[in-house]
Design a protein around this motif. Structure first.
Motif, short mmCIF file in Angstrom:
data_model
loop_
_atom_site.label_atom_id
_atom_site.label_comp_id
_atom_site.label_asym_id
_atom_site.label_seq_id
_atom_site.Cartn_x
_atom_site.Cartn_y
_atom_site.Cartn_z
N SER A 1 -17.56 26.12 37.50
CA SER A 1 -18.07 25.48 36.29
C SER A 1 -18.90 26.44 35.43
N ARG A 2 -19.79 27.21 36.04
CA ARG A 2 -20.64 28.12 35.27
C ARG A 2 -19.80 29.16 34.54
N GLY A 3 -18.91 29.82 35.28
CA GLY A 3 -18.06 30.83 34.66
C GLY A 3 -17.12 30.23 33.63
N TRP A 4 -16.66 29.01 33.89
CA TRP A 4 -15.76 28.34 32.96
C TRP A 4 -16.46 28.10 31.62
N TRP A 5 -17.66 27.56 31.67
CA TRP A 5 -18.40 27.28 30.43
C TRP A 5 -18.75 28.57 29.68
N LEU A 6 -19.22 29.58 30.41
CA LEU A 6 -19.55 30.84 29.76
C LEU A 6 -18.33 31.45 29.07
N SER A 7 -17.19 31.38 29.73
CA SER A 7 -15.96 31.94 29.16
C SER A 7 -15.51 31.16 27.93
N VAL A 8 -15.57 29.83 28.01
CA VAL A 8 -15.14 29.00 26.88
C VAL A 8 -16.04 29.23 25.67
N ILE A 9 -17.35 29.28 25.88
CA ILE A 9 -18.26 29.47 24.76
C ILE A 9 -18.14 30.87 24.18
N ALA A 10 -18.06 31.87 25.06
CA ALA A 10 -17.99 33.26 24.59
C ALA A 10 -16.69 33.54 23.84
N ALA A 11 -15.56 33.07 24.37
CA ALA A 11 -14.27 33.38 23.77
C ALA A 11 -13.83 32.34 22.76
N GLY A 12 -14.51 31.17 22.72
CA GLY A 12 -14.21 30.15 21.73
C GLY A 12 -15.04 30.38 20.48
N PRO A 13 -16.10 29.59 20.26
CA PRO A 13 -16.92 29.80 19.07
C PRO A 13 -17.66 31.13 19.09
N GLY A 14 -17.87 31.69 20.31
CA GLY A 14 -18.60 32.93 20.42
C GLY A 14 -17.94 34.12 19.79
N TRP A 15 -16.65 34.02 19.45
CA TRP A 15 -15.98 35.14 18.79
C TRP A 15 -16.68 35.54 17.51
N VAL A 16 -17.38 34.57 16.88
CA VAL A 16 -17.96 34.83 15.56
C VAL A 16 -19.18 35.74 15.65
N ILE A 17 -19.79 35.85 16.83
CA ILE A 17 -20.98 36.70 16.94
C ILE A 17 -20.61 38.18 16.77
N PRO A 18 -19.68 38.72 17.57
CA PRO A 18 -19.25 40.10 17.27
C PRO A 18 -18.58 40.21 15.92
N GLY A 19 -17.92 39.13 15.47
CA GLY A 19 -17.31 39.17 14.15
C GLY A 19 -18.34 39.37 13.05
N ALA A 20 -19.45 38.63 13.13
CA ALA A 20 -20.52 38.76 12.14
C ALA A 20 -21.16 40.15 12.22
N LEU A 21 -21.34 40.65 13.45
CA LEU A 21 -21.91 42.00 13.60
C LEU A 21 -20.99 43.05 12.98
N LYS A 22 -19.68 42.87 13.13
CA LYS A 22 -18.74 43.81 12.51
C LYS A 22 -18.80 43.74 10.99
N GLN A 23 -18.95 42.53 10.45
CA GLN A 23 -19.06 42.40 8.99
C GLN A 23 -20.32 43.10 8.48
N ALA A 24 -21.43 42.91 9.17
CA ALA A 24 -22.67 43.58 8.79
C ALA A 24 -22.52 45.09 8.91
N THR A 25 -21.86 45.54 9.97
CA THR A 25 -21.62 46.98 10.16
C THR A 25 -20.73 47.53 9.05
N GLY A 26 -19.72 46.74 8.65
CA GLY A 26 -18.86 47.17 7.55
C GLY A 26 -19.63 47.35 6.26
N ALA A 27 -20.58 46.44 6.00
CA ALA A 27 -21.42 46.57 4.81
C ALA A 27 -22.26 47.84 4.90
#
Length: 557
Positions: free
Chosen positions: A251-277
């Protein structure tokens, strides 16, 4: 893929169909196929966020509106994307179906979700063309490959990988991720450490259209471009549907994986956008031109600490690895959604490979037409429809399923169980996207135009519960049971893995994918019901109150 024609004239997937190649298109992903651990599924899903378009998006926003406005816009978009993506990721991973199948039962109906499938399918070839153009720029800069030939190469190279689906893609994403991280993070880290003053100068940059002040209009204009990526959650969950069944042990690994790879994709995405700027600002001071192209950004940094003979190959390798990782995902998700749409409309199943090639052909045309040159305009317009879809589904899951309880808690996707069209999702989507597009094009005045993303989000969030209350939830389910006595889910909520043999295609499928066949006293799989052109396998309409128990039908382990 072979087919056989039944006595009623319907065309169905034959017994020789290879679900390893088809990756359970249009179906529930069975337990026996979901053999990957949560971390492997998450790593595969996150491999798709290696794309470099984030750097171009961030660069465009930062140069136009200034650093602070860009960072605020990126943050606003990231918060909205994370909030709406969380319930969607959970439902797709929990019930092992993709976003189109969730959309059907979350307010749109069996045919109503064709609207959103077209939106998502467009997303996949728009972004394939965007990422392919970036890869072609890298091949031209490093190897002198003409752009037209580079576009063709970037298109053809993904075909063998995408055809073999999750089996091949999981290996590609896992093995290339370390290389990608090293090539991307190392030069940016070097730049910050070697020239820390550049960060302070970047934070005070006012942009080409700004005066150094925080502007709500500029923030939301930037957010509108970043929000075009909201549909990325659809690609994330194309992988998350292969998550193993959640148990007390995982359960713990399942939830961490779902959050990180689901909505969590936007965190590195936002960091990349800021880095691009940041990179665009830094390289602008060095070269002054073409600073929105990621290959130019990274080449400018690589040249600070490496000779030209090494800097150019490093930049090319980064671009090729990054773009290959994302474009196999774009092509894979596109093949799923177009197959889904065509099969429902034509009641014929040509196989996923046909739509791999079709989706890539459209993307190639867009690349040859130089869509990259007007990327910001395309994304700003597209984001209105993407937001309307994703927020509508998220609103139905959270408000209609769990608060108002007007929408069935368990997502239904099978033909015969759903009404053809549900006004809850369809009306909400059309009103939300229509109003936001009108605002975007200035129908309510130029001062309001920058706020079209907020209009899309607010209307799509509020409309589903309003329409559901008006219709009292009558248009969600055509039937409340599928005619099989054994429940689809056990007492712990896990999908039941009893195997039933479809009497049409003569293949075995797990319980969640099966329905009773009313005219043959047997069971039929969801795909054979989808391709049933005569309707002889379709269960009759029945209200939830009138639905009664049925004797168990034969099952085999």
């Amino acid at each position: 893929m072979t087919t056989r024609r039944t006595a009623n004239g319907a065309e169905h997937a034959g017994a020789k169909s290879d679900e390893t190649l088809e990756d359970y298109t249009l179906r529930f992903a069975p337990r026996r196929y979901r053999r990957w651990s949560p971390p492997v599924v998450a790593t595969t899903a996150l491999g798709g966020i290696a794309y470099l378009a984030d750097f171009s998006i961030g660069a465009g926003i930062g140069l136009a509106h200034g650093t602070i406005n860009a960072l605020l816009g990126i943050a606003v978009a990231a918060l909205i994307i994370f909030t709406t993506g969380l319930p969607i990721a959970y439902y797709c991973a929990r019930y092992n179906i993709d976003l189109d199948l969730v959309t059907r039962g979350s307010g749109f109906g069996y045919y109503g979700s064709v609207l959103t499938a077209i939106v998502f399918g467009s997303f996949t070839f728009i972004f394939f063309a965007t990422e392919g153009a970036i890869m072609a720029q890298g091949l031209w800069l490093g190897l002198g490959v003409p752009l037209w030939l580079g576009y063709l190469i970037t298109t053809l190279v993904v075909i063998p990988l995408v055809i073999y689906g999750m089996s091949a893609l999981s290996k590609l994403q896992v093995w290339t991720t370390p290389v990608w991280l090293l090539l991307m993070v190392a030069p940016v880290g070097y730049l910050v450490v070697s020239d820390p003053g550049s960060v302070g100068e970047w934070l005070t940059f006012s942009g080409n259209e700004g005066a150094g002040e925080v502007s709500a209009a500029a923030v939301f204009l930037g957010a509108g471009v970043a929000l075009s990526l909201m549909a990325q959650i659809g690609e994330q969950v194309d992988y998350l549907r292969f998550m193993p069944t959640r148990t007390p042990e995982n359960s713990r690994g399942w939830w961490l994986s779902v959050i990180a790879a689901g909505p969590g994709w936007v965190i590195p995405g936002a960091l990349k956008q800021a880095t691009g700027a940041f990179l665009a600002f830094f390289v602008l001071g060095l070269a002054g031109t073409e600073v929105t192209e990621p290959v130019r950004q990274f080449l400018g940094v690589y040249e600070l600490f490496a000779p030209a003979w090494l800097a150019v190959p490093l930049a090319v390798v980064l671009v090729v690895v990054s773009q290959l990782k994302i474009n196999v995902t774009n092509a894979y998700s596109g093949s799923l959604t177009w197959t889904n749409t065509a099969t429902r409309l034509t009641k014929r199943y040509p196989g996923r490979t046909v739509f791999v090639l079709g989706n890539l052909a459209v993307a190639l045309v867009l690349m040859e037409a130089n869509m990259f040159a007007f990327l910001d305009s395309v994304l700003s317009f597209y984001s209105n429809t993407a937001m309307a879809w994703v927020v509508t589904v998220a609103s139905d899951i959270v408000l209609n399923k769990h608060v108002l309880r007007l929408s069935p808690r368990v997502p239904e996707y099978r033909r015969g169980m759903l009404h053809p069209v549900n006004p809850v999702g369809v009306v909400s989507f059309l009103v939300s996207s229509g109003l936001s597009i009108a605002v975007y094009f200035g129908a309510f005045g130029p001062g309001v135009a920058p706020y079209s993303p907020i209009v899309a989000v607010l209307v799509a969030a509020l409309a589903p519960p309003i329409v559901a209350l008006i219709t009292r939830g009558r248009f969600y389910l055509r039937r409340s049971d599928d005619g099989i006595a054994e429940p689809r889910f056990d007492s712990a909520g896990a999908p039941v893995d009893t195997l039933y043999r479809c009497h049409v295609c003569e293949q075995d499928f797990e319980r969640p994918d099966m329905l009773a066949c009313p005219n043959h006293d047997d069971v039929v799989c969801s795909l054979c019901v989808t391709t049933d052109r005569s309707g002889s396998h379709l269960l009759p309409e029945q209200s939830a109150e009138a639905a009664g128990p049925r004797e168990p039908l034969p099952a085999r382990r």
